[in-house]
Design a protein around this motif. Sequence first.
Motif: not given
Length: 379
Positions: A213-224
């Motif tokens: 996710a860190l490598v690929l993304s422009h932005r990330i949503a972290v779910m839990n």
Amino acid sequence: MTGFSPAEASAPDTSAPVEIGLHGVRKRFSDQVAVDGVSLNVHEGEFFSVLGPSGCGKTTVLRMIAGFVDPDEGRIELDGDDMVGVPPHRRDVNTVFQSYALFPHMTVWDNVAYGLKRKKVRGDELKKRVGEHLELVRLSQFAKRRPAQLSGGQQQRVAIARALAAGPQLLLLDEPLGALDAKLRKELQIELMRIQREVGTTFLHVTHDQEEALVLSHRIAVMNAGKIEQVGYPEDVYERPATRFVAGFIGTSNILDAVVSGVDGEFAALRAPGAEHLRAKFSGSVGHGREVAATVRPEKVHLFDESAEPPTGWCVLKGVVQDVVYTGVSTQFVVETPAGVLSAFVQNARRIDDAGAPGQPVRMAWDPEFTVLLESSDG
């Protein structure tokens, strides 16, 4: 990340039009809430990742966007149009699965052409578009082969070409690299980045792999547990995690339970067992005596001999080396301190036998710029 300061992390770019919007989306299966009031916007041309552990609800979010599952509550909009109740084949969305889902009896060329033929594309236009997408994924020379004659990575590239050839508005990727070995997965990450940048299609990607996710993304949503914990650029969620869960799930983090003992300009002074000069930048308000958690990434921590003086103003914590773990690029030092067992990652710029040993007293120190405050109740 040269020169990056976590206090100066940029806000997500919201200038591009919203491609996909989720508004208060909820989904329950029997007595289990899978998705609990999720709201987020994915902008046109983004490579957006939904990251979280197994069972957090990320795949259910993807399946609702694709139309395989309808939400119990909330709206799902594609380019402003409500998609709830619209069947999958009427959504301008394609999905790439972890299992590839290629037709084994068809050639690579025919697999890529399949969606185009269903859209009544024929003749020279069909040849042109199939050829362009095989070239995009660098498989033109394999056009006459069948899937069984390809490696796993090549099969996944065929699946991506097939999904993109039909020209979807949005491409969904469901753990697309999960079945590949580590080396191939890293190679395909670079390929996915290149492909997305070249075609400009909006990608929404779900994964449990933090590095991916860190490598690929422009932005990330972290779910839990069915909820969004944080949305931001990769450097935001890594350098300035919003909650204890995000700090612990993405990479490795040292977390110290502390109490606010004062405020010094833009820094909060903190009190924790065995800590000296423990400070953290903060936004909003923090009251004296408030219980918080302070986190610092292990690569930000420097180790000093017990008698050495760290730079003035740095946070300091005395401890004893408990274990030394050689990982190639760096060495992990596990240090027992009055505040708990913490880690420091030290770049292997010197011989490992000069780097210290278990039982050695040390001082852990770091610039307070890299201390991040978390609510102690987030865990």
